[in-house]
Design a protein around this motif. Structure first.
Motif, short mmCIF file in Angstrom:
data_model
loop_
_atom_site.label_atom_id
_atom_site.label_comp_id
_atom_site.label_asym_id
_atom_site.label_seq_id
_atom_site.Cartn_x
_atom_site.Cartn_y
_atom_site.Cartn_z
N ASP A 172 -1.43 2.37 -5.54
CA ASP A 172 -2.23 3.40 -4.86
C ASP A 172 -3.51 2.74 -4.37
N THR A 173 -3.58 2.48 -3.09
CA THR A 173 -4.70 1.73 -2.50
C THR A 173 -5.49 2.56 -1.50
N VAL A 174 -5.21 3.86 -1.41
CA VAL A 174 -5.82 4.65 -0.35
C VAL A 174 -7.33 4.69 -0.48
N LYS A 225 -1.42 -5.82 5.03
CA LYS A 225 -2.76 -6.18 4.54
C LYS A 225 -2.98 -7.66 4.84
N SER A 255 -9.24 2.36 -1.69
CA SER A 255 -9.72 1.05 -1.29
C SER A 255 -9.85 0.95 0.23
N ILE A 256 -8.83 1.41 0.92
CA ILE A 256 -8.84 1.38 2.39
C ILE A 256 -9.91 2.31 2.93
N SER A 314 3.44 -7.12 3.33
CA SER A 314 2.37 -6.16 3.59
C SER A 314 1.69 -6.44 4.92
N VAL A 331 -8.08 0.40 -6.98
CA VAL A 331 -6.65 0.15 -6.79
C VAL A 331 -5.95 0.19 -8.14
N ASP A 343 0.83 -1.20 0.00
CA ASP A 343 0.00 0.00 0.00
C ASP A 343 0.86 1.26 0.00
N ALA A 348 -3.71 4.73 7.25
CA ALA A 348 -3.25 3.45 6.69
C ALA A 348 -1.77 3.24 6.98
#
Length: 221
Positions: free
Chosen positions: A15-17, A113, A19-20, A111, A87, A10, A45
């Motif tokens: 770029d997963t911001v 995650k 999603s979170i 990760s 994502v 992440d 995150a």
């Protein structure tokens, strides 16, 4: 001599911001709180979904965290159903990873995650055979900055920790690298400012994915 690179996921590979933020916001709304702005999740995150929920609830006004357990359960349900929500890989990352593979450099993901979601996200974006190893959060592998996951990856490869670049975008990643005895590379395109990376001991800074190749070359010269 660098023989491997271990990447955070992440904010480093992808770029997963959103999603979170999507999963956590739905969870705290279900508990009666207002959504938090997406940009705040750059700081919520980085330490696993449970910590992101905790930080969002505190920011929303649940000072005693009375809704934490229920919100974590809900967030995990939502995230488990759709971990790929908005994502995308960072520009130039796919090509950079291919260059590492062509050079014979092993590459892995470590990760915070949840493991199954980490595998799904990485393989969906980069393909099933891009990375030599994917390690998410699961029983027996403590969350970063504990170095256990990093040590296990190096051991599987048969290389020394000092022969692996550790690449991430937060203070947690720099602390992980320090604990593992790995050269620390901070990426500035992720969730946190470059000042955080410098203050937490980054040996190198990368402003774009292609810079990672130059850093690996420089260490090996």
């Amino acid at each position: 001599m660098i023989k491997g690179c271990i990447f955070d996921l992440d904010g480093t590979l992808a770029d997963t911001v959103e999603s979170i933020a999507h999963a956590v916001n739905q969870a705290i709304v279900s508990e009666g709180f207002e959504e938090r702005p997406v940009e705040k999740f750059n700081f919520f995150a980085g330490d696993g979904i449970n910590k992101a929920v905790e930080r969002a609830l505190l920011d929303a006004g649940d000072a005693q965290l009375e809704h934490l357990d229920a919100a974590i359960k809900k967030a995990r349900e939502i995230f488990g159903k759709d971990p790929l929500y908005h994502v995308k890989p960072y520009d130039g990352m796919v090509e950079t990873l291919e260059q590492f593979r062509q050079r014979g450099i092993r590459i892995a993901v470590l990760s915070n995650k949840p493991h199954l979601q980490a595998v799904e996200v990485v393989q969906s974006i980069f393909g099933k055979h891009c990375f030599d190893q994917i390690q998410g959060q699961e029983d027996g592998v403590p969350k970063k900055p504990d170095p256990t996951g990093a040590f296990r990856i190096a051991e599987r490869w048969g290389v020394l920790p000092k022969e692996c670049l550790y690449i991430g975008d937060t203070n947690t990643d720099m602390k992980t690298a320090i604990a593992a005895g790995m050269p620390k590379v901070g990426v500035t395109w992720g969730f946190r400012p470059r000042s955080e990376l410098i203050e937490n001991g980054a040996d190198f800074l990368a402003d774009r994915p292609q810079d990672l190749l130059k850093i690996q070359e420089g260490v090996n010269d």
